[in-house]
Design an enzyme around this catalytic site. Structure first.
Site, PDB file in Angstrom:
ATOM      1  N   ARG A  59      99.168  91.802 -37.837  1.00 33.52           N
ATOM      2  CA  ARG A  59     100.035  92.312 -36.762  1.00 33.52           C
ATOM      3  C   ARG A  59     100.488  93.745 -37.028  1.00 33.52           C
ATOM      4  NH1 ARG A  59     101.043  87.031 -37.390  1.00 33.52           N
ATOM      5  NH2 ARG A  59     102.659  87.448 -38.929  1.00 33.52           N
ATOM      6  N   GLU A  96     106.614  84.408 -47.888  1.00 34.38           N
ATOM      7  CA  GLU A  96     107.667  83.429 -47.584  1.00 34.38           C
ATOM      8  C   GLU A  96     107.027  82.037 -47.653  1.00 34.38           C
ATOM      9  OE1 GLU A  96     109.281  83.921 -43.683  1.00 34.38           O
ATOM     10  OE2 GLU A  96     110.897  82.489 -44.025  1.00 34.38           O
TER      11      GLU A  96
HETATM   12  P1  AMP Z   1     106.789  88.892 -46.810  1.00 33.87           P
HETATM   13  O1  AMP Z   1     105.727  89.321 -47.767  1.00 33.87           O
HETATM   14  O2  AMP Z   1     107.479  87.628 -47.254  1.00 33.87           O
HETATM   15  O3  AMP Z   1     107.765  89.997 -46.483  1.00 33.87           O
HETATM   16  O4  AMP Z   1     106.067  88.453 -45.480  1.00 33.87           O
HETATM   17  C1  AMP Z   1     105.713  89.366 -44.557  1.00 33.87           C
HETATM   18  C2  AMP Z   1     104.434  89.009 -43.856  1.00 33.87           C
HETATM   19  O5  AMP Z   1     104.375  87.659 -43.446  1.00 33.87           O
HETATM   20  C3  AMP Z   1     104.320  89.825 -42.613  1.00 33.87           C
HETATM   21  O6  AMP Z   1     102.988  90.266 -42.453  1.00 33.87           O
HETATM   22  C4  AMP Z   1     104.750  88.916 -41.504  1.00 33.87           C
HETATM   23  O7  AMP Z   1     103.983  89.109 -40.367  1.00 33.87           O
HETATM   24  C5  AMP Z   1     104.565  87.510 -42.057  1.00 33.87           C
HETATM   25  N1  AMP Z   1     105.750  86.658 -41.893  1.00 33.87           N
HETATM   26  C6  AMP Z   1     106.518  86.143 -42.880  1.00 33.87           C
HETATM   27  N2  AMP Z   1     107.510  85.395 -42.393  1.00 33.87           N
HETATM   28  C7  AMP Z   1     107.395  85.436 -41.069  1.00 33.87           C
HETATM   29  C8  AMP Z   1     108.150  84.861 -39.981  1.00 33.87           C
HETATM   30  N3  AMP Z   1     109.229  84.104 -40.190  1.00 33.87           N
HETATM   31  N4  AMP Z   1     107.745  85.156 -38.714  1.00 33.87           N
HETATM   32  C9  AMP Z   1     106.657  85.938 -38.497  1.00 33.87           C
HETATM   33  N5  AMP Z   1     105.913  86.475 -39.458  1.00 33.87           N
HETATM   34  C10 AMP Z   1     106.256  86.242 -40.736  1.00 33.87           C
END
Ligand code: AMP
Length: 171
Positions: A59, A96
């Site tokens: 995205r 996450e």
């Molecule tokens: P992080 O590495 O934990 O900051 O996760 C970020 C990546 O995971 C990004 O590319 C987001 O698009 C996706 N992502 C993680 N959690 C979510 C969520 N709750 N909603 C949408 N996308 C998420």
């Protein structure tokens, strides 16, 4: 900001139980919403001096491509393993939900080049930090890390200490 928030859809328990997925497809299908999002993202980093955006799969590409065109910058894509055709470097990181590895072409960034990382959402910060590491391993300099959405309660900024973080919508 509130008008953009209204265009982002919450999808509970996706991709796994307990996660509320912030779905931006409902925002980008709205021409005014998409335009507003790009304009606000541009405003946040307009003062920075840099050469390229580094967009995170997948995205991040949507916003990165529009911004690169609008701001007259190059665009580097960070991908999941096995997708980039030429020589790559890799970083492992935790999400996450689960763990993953990302790749960047070895020749994507020149030594001393200034870049801005772009993704749709900051959750734990693992992906953006791994991206910053890839950039720095190639000799690049991260001038800013830009997100449309930040999930404040996950404290992703703590993982990104030392970087300038910019985000538009907070939850
Ligand atoms: P992080 O590495 O934990 O900051 O996760 C970020 C990546 O995971 C990004 O590319 C987001 O698009 C996706 N992502 C993680 N959690 C979510 C969520 N709750 N909603 C949408 N996308 C998420």
């Amino acid at each position: 900001m509130e008008e953009l928030k209204k265009l982002i859809r919450d999808v509970p328990d996706f991709p796994q139980k307990g996660i509320i997925f912030k779905d931006i497809t409902t925002l980008i299908k709205d021409k005014n919403g998409f335009k507003r999002a790009i304009d606000l993202l541009k405003e946040k980093i307009n003062h920075l001096n840099f050469e390229k955006f580094v967009a995170i799969e997948s995205r991040g590409y949507i916003f990165g491509a529009a911004l690169a065109y609008l701001m007259d910058k190059g665009l580097v894509i960070v991908r999941k393993p096995g997708k980039l055709p030429a020589e790559t470097i890799q970083e492992e990181y935790s999400l996450e939900y689960g763990t993953n590895t990302i790749e960047m072409h070895k020749d994507a960034i020149n030594k001393g080049e200034k870049v801005v990382i772009i993704d749709d959402l900051l959750a734990t910060g693992g992906t953006a930090r791994a991206t910053a590491k890839l950039i720095e391993r190639l000799g690049g300099k991260v001038e800013g890390v830009l997100f449309l959405i930040e999930l404040d309660f996950l404290k992703g900024i703590e993982k990104l200490k030392g970087y300038n973080i910019y985000s538009i919508i907070h939850y």
